[in-house]
Design a protein around this motif. Structure first.
Motif, PDB file in Angstrom:
ATOM      1  N   UNK A   7       0.842  -1.190   0.000  1.00 27.75           N
ATOM      2  CA  UNK A   7       0.000   0.000   0.000  1.00 27.75           C
ATOM      3  C   UNK A   7       0.880   1.244   0.000  1.00 27.75           C
ATOM      4  N   UNK A   8       0.309   2.334  -0.450  1.00 31.22           N
ATOM      5  CA  UNK A   8       1.006   3.617  -0.445  1.00 31.22           C
ATOM      6  C   UNK A   8       0.713   4.315   0.877  1.00 31.22           C
ATOM      7  N   UNK A   9       1.753   4.672   1.580  1.00 31.30           N
ATOM      8  CA  UNK A   9       1.590   5.453   2.818  1.00 31.30           C
ATOM      9  C   UNK A   9       2.009   6.904   2.584  1.00 31.30           C
ATOM     10  N   UNK A  10       3.154   7.061   1.924  1.00 27.00           N
ATOM     11  CA  UNK A  10       3.632   8.397   1.593  1.00 27.00           C
ATOM     12  C   UNK A  10       3.565   8.578   0.089  1.00 27.00           C
ATOM     13  N   UNK A  11       2.831   9.581  -0.346  1.00 25.94           N
ATOM     14  CA  UNK A  11       2.662   9.858  -1.770  1.00 25.94           C
ATOM     15  C   UNK A  11       3.490  11.076  -2.143  1.00 25.94           C
ATOM     16  N   UNK A  12       4.350  10.921  -3.133  1.00 27.25           N
ATOM     17  CA  UNK A  12       5.144  12.033  -3.628  1.00 27.25           C
ATOM     18  C   UNK A  12       4.540  12.599  -4.903  1.00 27.25           C
ATOM     19  N   UNK A  13       4.623  13.888  -5.074  1.00 28.71           N
ATOM     20  CA  UNK A  13       4.128  14.542  -6.280  1.00 28.71           C
ATOM     21  C   UNK A  13       5.217  15.471  -6.802  1.00 28.71           C
ATOM     22  N   UNK A  14       5.620  15.256  -8.040  1.00 25.74           N
ATOM     23  CA  UNK A  14       6.563  16.142  -8.700  1.00 25.74           C
ATOM     24  C   UNK A  14       5.766  17.092  -9.582  1.00 25.74           C
ATOM     25  N   UNK A  15       5.690  18.333  -9.167  1.00 26.19           N
ATOM     26  CA  UNK A  15       4.873  19.315  -9.872  1.00 26.19           C
ATOM     27  C   UNK A  15       3.874  19.941  -8.913  1.00 26.19           C
ATOM     28  N   UNK A  16       3.970  21.249  -8.728  1.00 29.99           N
ATOM     29  CA  UNK A  16       3.096  21.940  -7.779  1.00 29.99           C
ATOM     30  C   UNK A  16       2.168  22.916  -8.484  1.00 29.99           C
ATOM     31  N   UNK A  17       1.848  22.618  -9.740  1.00 36.19           N
ATOM     32  CA  UNK A  17       0.880  23.422 -10.471  1.00 36.19           C
ATOM     33  C   UNK A  17      -0.537  23.069 -10.049  1.00 36.19           C
ATOM     34  N   UNK A  18      -1.481  23.406 -10.885  1.00 38.43           N
ATOM     35  CA  UNK A  18      -2.888  23.189 -10.519  1.00 38.43           C
ATOM     36  C   UNK A  18      -3.207  21.716 -10.305  1.00 38.43           C
ATOM     37  N   UNK A  91       5.737   4.774 -10.308  1.00 39.77           N
ATOM     38  CA  UNK A  91       5.592   6.125 -10.837  1.00 39.77           C
ATOM     39  C   UNK A  91       4.252   6.227 -11.562  1.00 39.77           C
ATOM     40  N   UNK A  92       3.450   7.191 -11.182  1.00 45.52           N
ATOM     41  CA  UNK A  92       2.130   7.392 -11.769  1.00 45.52           C
ATOM     42  C   UNK A  92       2.205   8.588 -12.708  1.00 45.52           C
ATOM     43  N   UNK A  93       2.023   8.317 -13.984  1.00 43.77           N
ATOM     44  CA  UNK A  93       2.157   9.343 -15.017  1.00 43.77           C
ATOM     45  C   UNK A  93       0.836  10.059 -15.225  1.00 43.77           C
ATOM     46  N   UNK A 129       2.760   3.566 -14.350  1.00 45.17           N
ATOM     47  CA  UNK A 129       1.322   3.384 -14.544  1.00 45.17           C
ATOM     48  C   UNK A 129       0.748   4.734 -14.959  1.00 45.17           C
ATOM     49  N   UNK A 130      -0.136   4.715 -15.947  1.00 39.94           N
ATOM     50  CA  UNK A 130      -0.803   5.941 -16.412  1.00 39.94           C
ATOM     51  C   UNK A 130      -2.116   6.107 -15.651  1.00 39.94           C
ATOM     52  N   UNK A 131      -2.297   7.262 -15.010  1.00 41.65           N
ATOM     53  CA  UNK A 131      -3.551   7.522 -14.282  1.00 41.65           C
ATOM     54  C   UNK A 131      -3.628   8.996 -13.929  1.00 41.65           C
ATOM     55  N   UNK A 132      -4.838   9.438 -13.590  1.00 38.02           N
ATOM     56  CA  UNK A 132      -5.084  10.817 -13.151  1.00 38.02           C
ATOM     57  C   UNK A 132      -4.688  11.837 -14.211  1.00 38.02           C
ATOM     58  N   UNK A 163      -0.263  -5.933 -10.294  1.00 38.19           N
ATOM     59  CA  UNK A 163      -0.149  -5.535  -8.886  1.00 38.19           C
ATOM     60  C   UNK A 163      -0.018  -4.032  -8.759  1.00 38.19           C
ATOM     61  N   UNK A 164       0.790  -3.413  -9.613  1.00 46.02           N
ATOM     62  CA  UNK A 164       0.939  -1.959  -9.571  1.00 46.02           C
ATOM     63  C   UNK A 164      -0.362  -1.266  -9.953  1.00 46.02           C
ATOM     64  N   UNK A 165      -1.063  -1.808 -10.944  1.00 45.21           N
ATOM     65  CA  UNK A 165      -2.363  -1.242 -11.327  1.00 45.21           C
ATOM     66  C   UNK A 165      -3.334  -1.316 -10.154  1.00 45.21           C
ATOM     67  N   UNK A 166      -3.282  -2.412  -9.396  1.00 41.10           N
ATOM     68  CA  UNK A 166      -4.166  -2.557  -8.233  1.00 41.10           C
ATOM     69  C   UNK A 166      -3.847  -1.519  -7.161  1.00 41.10           C
ATOM     70  N   UNK A 167      -2.566  -1.239  -6.955  1.00 39.36           N
ATOM     71  CA  UNK A 167      -2.175  -0.224  -5.981  1.00 39.36           C
ATOM     72  C   UNK A 167      -2.705   1.142  -6.405  1.00 39.36           C
TER      73      UNK A 167
END
Length: 232
Positions: A7-18, A91-93, A129-132, A163-167
């Motif tokens: 499971x993801x506990x800490x989520x990182x985001x590269x990019x602080x735009x909208x 990495x979620x693209x 994985x491509x999402x969001x 498995x990554x898609x499920x996460x």
């Protein structure tokens, strides 16, 4: 080979735009520890991130400390990502080619490949994985709903590792949307600008129908011809 499910506990985001800011707020509200990096000094975005329950950090810290990293940058900057630092990372693209921010780039608009495949080609050791990526940031902001809510909207996910898609599907659900599996990473082209699903703010049934219609859509025919699946 499939990855072991964590499971993801800490989520990182590269990019602080909208987009990055909206995802950060949704994730923090869902109980995730959220780290966000902008292109400049973290101190510049620290007050805004603190206000939504996230923490500003530099990119190296975000990548090192996060269980998964969302790319919410202009796509044209993908080659600036540290491939070695992201090796082994989920990495979620969430990026798309947009000429207004990326310039006219033939390499980012080639119908023979999805842009996520280009990113994976650079991040050779990452689990991409491509999402969001297909729903507008304003709709993401406004449409998040608890699971089971009537009219809950859907987010499509494309990836090669089940498995990554499920996460990522679990993350999408926690953010307030029904996950819909689009197919392998190459299927991410069905979520890009020019496809019916791009910009879609619809429920899971409607999104599934859009994805199913892609092969016979105008964009789908262009892609099939570019890939040699249809005669010119």
């Amino acid at each position: 080979m499939e990855s072991e499910v964590h499971s993801i506990r800490t989520l990182g985001i590269l990019g602080a735009g909208r987009l990055g800011t909206v995802i950060a707020r949704l994730a923090a509200s869902a109980g995730y520890r959220v780290l966000v990096a902008a292109s400049g000094d973290p101190a510049l975005i620290s007050p805004a991130m603190k206000a939504i329950g996230a923490k500003a950090a530099n990119a190296a810290t975000v990548v090192a400390d996060a269980d998964a990293v969302i790319l919410a940058l202009p796509l044209g900057k993908y080659r600036m990502l540290n491939a070695e630092a992201l090796r082994g990372t989920l990495v979620i693209d969430a990026m798309n080619y947009w000429w207004g921010s990326d310039g006219i780039r033939d390499d980012l608009s080639d119908a023979r490949t999805s842009t996520s495949e280009l990113v994976q080609g650079h991040l050779t050791g990452a689990r991409l994985v491509k999402a969001l990526s297909h729903m507008g940031y304003q709709d993401l902001e406004d449409e998040a709903r608890p699971a089971g809510s009537a009219g809950r909207k859907a987010i499509a996910i494309a990836g090669d590792d089940t498995a990554d898609v499920a996460i990522v599907a679990s993350l999408v659900n926690d953010l307030g949307f029904d996950p819909v599996f689009a197919g392998p990473l190459a299927a991410g082209i069905m979520l890009e600008p020019g496809a019916e699903a791009f910009g879609a703010d619809v429920d899971a049934t409607q999104l599934r129908e859009m994805l199913d219609r892609f092969p016979t859509s105008q964009r789908g025919i262009v892609v099939a011809r570019a890939r040699g699946d249809l005669p010119l």
